[in-house]
Design a protein around this motif. Structure first.
Motif, PDB file in Angstrom:
ATOM      1  N   PRO B 363       1.012  -1.049  -0.136  1.00 20.98           N
ATOM      2  CA  PRO B 363      -0.230   0.210   0.218  1.00 20.98           C
ATOM      3  C   PRO B 363       0.795   1.096   0.065  1.00 20.98           C
ATOM      4  CG  PRO B 363      -0.034  -1.416   2.124  1.00 20.98           C
ATOM      5  CD  PRO B 363       0.564  -1.932   1.797  1.00 20.98           C
ATOM      6  N   PHE B 364       0.250   2.502  -0.321  1.00 25.67           N
ATOM      7  CA  PHE B 364       0.996   3.804  -0.205  1.00 25.67           C
ATOM      8  C   PHE B 364       0.789   4.579   0.687  1.00 25.67           C
ATOM      9  CE2 PHE B 364      -1.594   3.157  -4.562  1.00 25.67           C
ATOM     10  CZ  PHE B 364       0.252   3.154  -5.183  1.00 25.67           C
ATOM     11  N   ILE B 365       0.179   3.368   2.364  1.00 29.34           N
ATOM     12  CA  ILE B 365      -0.051   4.182   3.036  1.00 29.34           C
ATOM     13  C   ILE B 365       0.031   2.531   4.056  1.00 29.34           C
ATOM     14  CG2 ILE B 365      -1.666   7.074   2.896  1.00 29.34           C
ATOM     15  CD1 ILE B 365      -2.955   3.567   4.270  1.00 29.34           C
ATOM     16  N   LYS B 366       0.248   3.302   5.616  1.00 29.62           N
ATOM     17  CA  LYS B 366       0.786   2.462   6.517  1.00 29.62           C
ATOM     18  C   LYS B 366      -1.065   1.389   6.917  1.00 29.62           C
ATOM     19  CE  LYS B 366       3.393   0.753  10.097  1.00 29.62           C
ATOM     20  NZ  LYS B 366       3.407  -0.576  10.593  1.00 29.62           N
ATOM     21  N   PRO B 367      -1.275   0.493   6.435  1.00 25.28           N
ATOM     22  CA  PRO B 367      -2.902   0.141   7.075  1.00 25.28           C
ATOM     23  C   PRO B 367      -2.405   0.545   8.655  1.00 25.28           C
ATOM     24  CG  PRO B 367      -1.854  -1.635   5.244  1.00 25.28           C
ATOM     25  CD  PRO B 367      -0.499  -0.674   5.637  1.00 25.28           C
ATOM     26  N   THR B 368      -3.248  -0.181   9.405  1.00 27.21           N
ATOM     27  CA  THR B 368      -3.345   0.141  11.146  1.00 27.21           C
ATOM     28  C   THR B 368      -4.504  -0.499  11.541  1.00 27.21           C
ATOM     29  OG1 THR B 368      -5.437   2.152  10.322  1.00 27.21           O
ATOM     30  CG2 THR B 368      -3.134   2.596  10.945  1.00 27.21           C
ATOM     31  N   TYR B 369      -4.928  -1.864  10.603  1.00 27.35           N
ATOM     32  CA  TYR B 369      -6.172  -3.085  11.291  1.00 27.35           C
ATOM     33  C   TYR B 369      -5.082  -3.606  12.598  1.00 27.35           C
ATOM     34  CZ  TYR B 369      -5.738  -2.972   5.700  1.00 27.35           C
ATOM     35  OH  TYR B 369      -6.030  -3.167   4.687  1.00 27.35           O
ATOM     36  N   LYS B 370      -6.440  -3.719  13.552  1.00 28.31           N
ATOM     37  CA  LYS B 370      -5.654  -4.715  14.424  1.00 28.31           C
ATOM     38  C   LYS B 370      -6.039  -5.651  15.042  1.00 28.31           C
ATOM     39  CE  LYS B 370      -5.514  -0.745  17.325  1.00 28.31           C
ATOM     40  NZ  LYS B 370      -6.734   0.336  17.588  1.00 28.31           N
TER      41      LYS B 370
END
Lengths: 120, 371
Positions: B363-370
């Motif tokens: 991804p272009f941004i860092k995902p923040t999945y828990k």
């Protein structure tokens, strides 16, 4: 004196030049503007020629030269802050054009006619 | 033109000042008065509420429903634990992708969520499955809305109404009680953010949406920002980054086919196009990549890509592209020759000029999945 085109540009006469921007209606239809490509000053343009590229979050569109003439100045600050087109479209001018002989604002819509067109 | 369908939140969208547009046969909010950039950034900063009721919710019942679905979807559904969810693909005999979907094991049934524009075909596809598998029943869910609550503030906002919500981890799927109403909740989404997807009976949907919106930090978000959020998260969209002409490996979705369904696995193959899809997984010649154009002009879907700054044959075209509000720059995805390394420069033809574009990982941004 303000005049309007069918392509939702506003035109303001200043001396022997015409200042060109887009209307609030147009800026709302476009959505958030993220990129603007302005013409070179000194460019000779024909009426209806594409002179500015506007990219919003949704799509690309063009601004056309309302009259034949010469581009005398561009609002280069807009390239860095394209969002001004959404915030204050009547202040966010794109370019000034010095019309070729005989070309002037006759035949463009006044405020009432433009409002009637977008209400249409 | 057929009449557009409306979700149970239609009146709410109008009262919030949404601009409604036709989308996959539905009348949907593309943006609210704040606009796409603000909605996008708000979702990454706090929480956004999306109406995704247009997506198809389908229940699959029957003792061998998981095994039956594995004949259409190359995922591990038999091994999907109760109250867990997985991503999968409906594949075609020629190796293309018919749709992408979420599959949740709800204990005594499977809950599928499919794309709005493909729901009718998916249902026909599943009806054929049921016809050839006695005991399998397919029921489209017609009386529920689907909301997505996404962003770092999603858990706080949702647990205000449903105190058990934080118990769910990424890709858990459970029924949670909200004030006597059963919500089908999964901890998932399509924005790259932590969040929840919440299925609620239609006659309670507006109340739930209004309560969530009453929470500090929750704003309504339209389809415009949903698209830029998923693009930044590097998530492919059906009909754009994948379709019937693009295989799972080319779409960069080989990860959704686990070892057990691959060549040599205990339940290898047995799905449409397996003979084409499985061999390609180890060495695709073309694959979906991230792109960062030079400058600030967005490069949109359909733009042609070349290896050289001048001349030559096209090497691909942009499948999704636009402006990434959180990285404040244009971003795009394209299916390109797999031998081009990250960091390589290709050239996009934009208004008669070629713009240099760098291939980057997604991804272009860092995902923040828990997790």
């Amino acid at each position: 004196m303000l005049r309007y085109t069918e392509d939702h540009e506003w035109l303001r006469a200043e001396g022997d030049e015409i200042v060109v921007g887009i209307t609030r209606h147009a800026s709302e239809q476009l959505g958030d503007v993220v990129f603007i490509e302005l013409p070179e000053t000194g460019r000779e343009v024909a009426a209806g020629e594409e002179v500015v590229v506007i990219e919003s979050v949704k799509a690309a569109s063009d601004i056309l030269a309302p009259v034949a003439g010469t581009i005398t100045a561009v609002n280069s600050g807009l390239a860095d802050t394209p969002g001004e087109v959404n915030e204050d479209p009547m202040a966010a001018w794109f370019f000034r054009v010095k019309p070729a002989d005989g070309a002037w604002l006759d035949g463009f819509m006044d405020e009432a006619a433009y409002q009637a067109m977008i209400a249409g | 033109m057929a009449e557009l369908r409306r979700t149970p939140l239609y009146d709410l969208h109008l009262s919030l000042g949404a601009r409604m547009v036709p989308f996959a046969g539905w009348e949907m909010p593309v943006q609210y008065p704040t606009g796409v950039l603000t909605e996008h950034r708000h979702t990454r900063a706090d929480a956004g509420l999306f109406d995704v009721s247009h997506m198809g919710q389908i229940i699959l019942r029957g003792e061998n429903a998981a095994a039956a679905l594995e004949t259409l979807v190359p995922a591990d559904i038999v091994g999907l634990p109760p109250f867990r969810q997985r991503y999968g693909l409906f594949t075609a005999p020629d190796g293309g992708i018919l749709d992408d979907l979420m599959i949740a094991n709800k204990g005594d049934h499977l809950l599928l969520v499919v794309n709005a524009g493909r729901a009718e075909q998916d249902l026909a596809h599943l009806a054929q499955l049921a016809a050839s598998h006695p005991g399998i029943r397919v029921d489209p869910v017609e009386d529920r809305a689907l909301l997505a609550l996404q962003g770092p503030g999603a858990e706080r906002a949702f647990s205000w109404l449903v105190p058990t919500a934080p118990d769910l981890r990424f890709m858990d799927a459970s029924d949670l009680d909200w004030d006597g109403t059963s919500l089908w909740v999964s901890r998932s989404g399509y924005t790259g953010e932590d969040g929840f997807e919440i299925s609620v009976q239609a006659d309670r949907a507006e109340t739930l949406a209004r309560l969530l919106l009453a929470h500090d930090g929750v704003a309504p978000i339209g389809l415009g920002a949903r698209d830029s959020l998923r693009l930044e998260a590097g998530l492919p969209l059906y009909g754009h980054d994948m379709d019937e002409t693009i295989t799972p490996a080319q779409a960069g979705l080989g990860w959704s086919i686990p070892k057990i369904r691959r060549t040599g696995g205990a339940r290898a193959g047995g799905f449409p196009g397996a003979d084409i899809i499985l061999p390609e997984l180890t060495a695709p010649t073309r694959v979906r990549r991230g792109l960062r154009p030079e400058g600030r002009a967005p490069i949109r879907e359909g733009v042609t890509l070349y290896a050289q700054p001048e001349g030559g044959e096209p090497i691909g075209r942009v499948t999704s592209g636009g402006f990434g509000p959180s990285i404040d720059a244009p971003i795009a995805m394209a299916i390109l020759p797999a031998d081009l390394p990250d960091g390589a420069t290709v050239h996009a033809e934009l208004r008669g000029r070629r713009v240099p574009v760098t291939i980057v990982p997604t991804p272009f941004i860092k995902p923040t999945y828990k997790r």
